[in-house]
Structures are given as C-alpha cells and as structure tokens.
Design a protein around this motif. Structure first.
Motif, short mmCIF file in Angstrom:
data_model
loop_
_atom_site.label_atom_id
_atom_site.label_comp_id
_atom_site.label_asym_id
_atom_site.label_seq_id
_atom_site.Cartn_x
_atom_site.Cartn_y
_atom_site.Cartn_z
N VAL A 1 15.64 0.39 1.69
CA VAL A 1 15.36 -0.06 3.05
C VAL A 1 13.93 0.36 3.42
CG1 VAL A 1 16.04 0.05 5.47
CG2 VAL A 1 17.78 0.12 3.66
N LYS A 2 13.13 -0.59 3.80
CA LYS A 2 11.73 -0.30 4.14
C LYS A 2 11.67 0.69 5.31
CE LYS A 2 10.02 -4.83 2.64
NZ LYS A 2 9.32 -6.08 3.03
N GLY A 3 10.78 1.67 5.15
CA GLY A 3 10.60 2.66 6.20
C GLY A 3 11.56 3.82 6.12
N GLU A 4 12.52 3.76 5.16
CA GLU A 4 13.53 4.81 5.07
C GLU A 4 13.57 5.44 3.67
OE1 GLU A 4 17.36 3.72 6.46
OE2 GLU A 4 16.65 3.02 8.41
N TYR A 5 12.42 5.51 3.01
CA TYR A 5 12.37 6.12 1.69
C TYR A 5 11.13 7.01 1.58
CZ TYR A 5 9.01 2.37 0.72
OH TYR A 5 7.94 1.52 0.77
N ASN A 6 11.14 7.86 0.56
CA ASN A 6 10.03 8.75 0.29
C ASN A 6 9.73 8.69 -1.21
OD1 ASN A 6 11.89 10.53 -1.08
ND2 ASN A 6 12.55 11.24 0.95
N PRO A 7 8.67 9.35 -1.66
CA PRO A 7 8.33 9.27 -3.09
C PRO A 7 9.46 9.65 -4.02
CG PRO A 7 6.50 10.20 -1.86
CD PRO A 7 7.64 10.07 -0.90
N SER B 1 2.22 6.79 -6.71
CA SER B 1 1.12 7.60 -7.26
C SER B 1 1.37 9.09 -7.10
CB SER B 1 -0.21 7.22 -6.58
OG SER B 1 -0.22 7.63 -5.22
N THR B 2 2.26 9.47 -6.17
CA THR B 2 2.56 10.89 -5.96
C THR B 2 3.92 11.28 -6.53
OG1 THR B 2 3.52 10.42 -3.77
CG2 THR B 2 1.16 10.94 -3.86
N SER B 3 4.53 10.36 -7.29
CA SER B 3 5.85 10.62 -7.88
C SER B 3 5.70 10.90 -9.37
CB SER B 3 6.77 9.41 -7.67
OG SER B 3 6.37 8.34 -8.51
N GLY B 4 6.81 11.09 -10.03
CA GLY B 4 6.79 11.28 -11.47
C GLY B 4 6.46 10.02 -12.25
N PHE C 1 0.83 -1.20 0.00
CA PHE C 1 0.00 0.00 0.00
C PHE C 1 0.87 1.26 0.00
CE2 PHE C 1 -2.17 3.43 2.24
CZ PHE C 1 -3.36 3.53 1.52
N LEU C 2 1.89 1.27 0.85
CA LEU C 2 2.74 2.45 0.97
C LEU C 2 3.53 2.68 -0.33
CD1 LEU C 2 3.73 4.70 2.83
CD2 LEU C 2 5.55 3.15 3.62
N LEU C 3 4.06 1.61 -0.92
CA LEU C 3 4.81 1.74 -2.17
C LEU C 3 3.92 2.29 -3.28
CD1 LEU C 3 6.83 -1.58 -1.95
CD2 LEU C 3 7.86 0.67 -2.27
N LYS C 4 2.71 1.77 -3.39
CA LYS C 4 1.80 2.25 -4.43
C LYS C 4 1.41 3.70 -4.18
CE LYS C 4 -1.13 -1.16 -3.97
NZ LYS C 4 -2.35 -1.96 -4.19
#
Length: 351
Positions: A106-112, A24-27, A17-20
């Motif tokens: 690394v899960k939990g350490e990235y942003n869009p 969706s908010t990225s380029g 869910f978080l990855l999608k």
C-alpha cells in the motif's frame, strides 16, 4: 536485467523516487532498477529481459486495473509481481493475489525494510510455486503419455482381437444363410436380428478403436485427420464445425499427435458443455511456429472458477500437452460470450 534486477512500472514520479530511495537504503541496494511509466514500455523491457521481481502500479496511462496485471503476467511468467496500490484499489490487489500476484504494498504505508522483505518473500514464494507447477506438469505429462500408450494398446486389442473374433462369428452366421429356408418364421426373425446386432456391434467396436487411436493419425496428414474428426463429430452432434488450415509441412510425430488430441479434447468439451451452434478450428502454419485457434459461440464459462475446480482434468491435460512442447496457451472466455482458445507451438523437436 537479471535475477538481481527490478522492473518498476509506475507512472507517478514521486512514487518512483520514493521506491528507488527506499531500495537504495535496503539490502537490495546493489540491485539494478529499470523504470517504465507505461505498460507498453514495460512489455518492451520484458521482451528483452526477465527481471528478478516486478513492482506494478495498476493505474497506468495506457492500462488500468486487472488488465495491467494480466498483461504483465503473460509476458513475464517467471517473474514475481508485487502490486503497488492505494487504499482505493486495495480490494483489487487482494483479488490479484489469488490470480498469481505474490504480494501487494500500500503506497505511503511501507518503509525500506518492509519493501525489502516483500520483494524477498515474493521471490521465494514464486520460486516454490514455479517448481511445484513444473513438478505437477511433469506428473501430468507422464499420466498423459501413459494414457496415450494405453489407448494404443486397447485400440490394437479391440481391432486385432475382438473385431477379428466377431468377424469370424459373422462369417459363420453367413454360412447358415444357405439353410435359412429350413427355419420357421420365428427362427428366421431371430437369425436376421442376430446378424444385424452383430454387424452393429462390430461397427461400434471399430469406432471405439478408431477414437482411441485413429488410423488417420499414422496414415493421413494432420489436416486430413482433423478434417475427418470434424466430419465425424458434426454427424454425431448439433454443432456445425468449420476447419481452416494452410498447413503444408507435417510437424514431427509427437507434436502431430498432441495437436490432434487437443483438437479432439476441445471439440468434445464443446459438444458436452458449450451448447454452441458453431465451432471454428484454425490451424495456421508460420515459418517457425504452428498456431491452433478454436472459437465457439456457446455459453462460455468463468475461467478462474473452472481452472480452480477439481473437476477440470480436460483443460489441465490440454495445458500440460501444450507445456510439454514448450508451447503457449491463452483462453478467452466468460459466461455468455463463447470460448476462444489460442495455442502456439515451435516447430522444432520436443524439449
């Protein structure tokens, strides 16, 4: 799926869910996302389509760790793979970068933005690597083609030139036999020794000529040529060879020579390096493909270490021969466990 698509292989709903959401908010918000929660589902997707990128969690219900990566890579060689990892698997993710993964997150350490950049850079690096590998294969293929041409030339020169000249010398020596009763014991011994050495030399040159370009390749079937090779190698080594085949229809000439050269190279490598007692070669014919499998009970080797070595022309040349025919090769070996090598070829024309 297409180039503008992502295969997301992740069994955790929250992580998916978080990855999608971030995508969706990225380029990359217009990219299609296909989801798989098991490795089997992912492989089924890859059999149908090639995604632009793959996000892979190493811990899946039906697979774990490096095995997950290798199976995905085997089924999607043209797609860049980005490892999704927790801190516990970070060292494994870094190792897989050396094995062909293009990046890890690394899960939990990235942003869009970080996710978008990771995918974009992974795609570009993979394209560059793919192009470099293809150019390298073309170069090595040219080298092998020139090598085979030179082998034919040298073999012909040896057989039609040197062997024929030495045969004339042998016949001339034979004419002296009528006068051998005039020789003293020392001269007779020298004559016999000279005749014997000349005969051995002629045989050795014929053997070299046939190993460079065996007449059996042109004059016999592929199965008969390989069987003859196995018999010759068994006579000159400590390995017991077994050859099994159901091949009825001959492949086209280029593929025929390629398969023979691969068997020759693998058998020679086994004699030189494997310390094996037994080696089995299987050539299996199916309607559209030919499968070549070799198996020995030798000492095996560290595949990644050998393939990365500068002194690995033999295996690289085999890979190049396979790739030049659009074939596939898999090497299954590790120290102390013998070596199994599987290759497959489409029976159509080269290219």
């Amino acid at each position: 799926m297409s180039e503008n698509s992502i295969l997301l292989i992740e069994d955790n709903f929250d992580d998916r869910f978080l990855l999608k959401k971030f995508l969706s908010t990225s380029g990359l918000n217009n990219w299609k996302i296909k989801e798989a929660v098991k490795l089997a589902e992912a492989i089924e997707c890859l059999e149908k389509n090639t995604p632009g990128a793959i996000l892979l969690d190493l811990s899946l219900p039906d697979s774990y760790g490096e095995d997950s990566f290798y199976q995905v890579k085997r089924n999607a060689p043209k797609s860049p793979i980005i490892i999704l990892t927790g801190m516990a698997d970070l060292s494994m993710a870094k190792r897989l970068i050396q094995k062909g993964a293009q990046d890890y997150i690394v899960k939990g350490e990235y942003n869009p933005r970080l996710l978008e950049k990771s995918i974009e850079y992974a795609i570009e690096r993979h394209k560059l690597k793919f192009e470099n590998d293809r150019n390298r294969e073309k170069l090595l293929d040219s080298v092998l083609e020139a090598q085979d041409t030179e082998r034919v030339r040298i073999a012909k020169e040896l057989h039609d030139g040197v062997v024929q000249s030495l045969t004339v010398v042998s016949l001339s020596l034979g004419l002296l036999r009528s006068a051998i009763h005039k020789f003293d014991s020392r001269q007779r011994a020298q004559y016999e020794k000279c005749t014997e050495n000349l005969s051995v030399t002629i045989d050795e040159i014929r053997n070299i000529s046939h190993s460079l370009m065996p007449r059996s390749i042109a004059e016999m079937s592929l199965s008969e040529a390989i069987e003859g090779l196995m018999e010759d190698l068994e006579d000159s080594s400590e390995i017991t060879f077994e050859f099994i085949t159901n091949l009825d229809q001959e492949p086209e000439e280029s593929l025929k020579l390629t398969i023979f050269r691969i068997v020759q190279e693998l058998s020679t490598n086994a004699i030189k390096h494997s310390k094996a007692n037994n080696m089995m070669v299987q050539l299996i014919d199916y309607p559209d493909h030919i499968y070549l499998m070799t198996e020995d009970d030798g000492i095996g080797f560290d595949k990644s270490e050998i393939l990365e070595s500068k002194n690995c022309f033999g295996l690289h040349s085999i890979e190049s021969r396979v790739n030049s025919h659009g074939g596939l090769i898999e090497i299954d070996t590790r120290p102390g466990k013998g070596t199994n090598i599987f290759t497959s070829f489409y029976k159509g024309k080269k290219g």
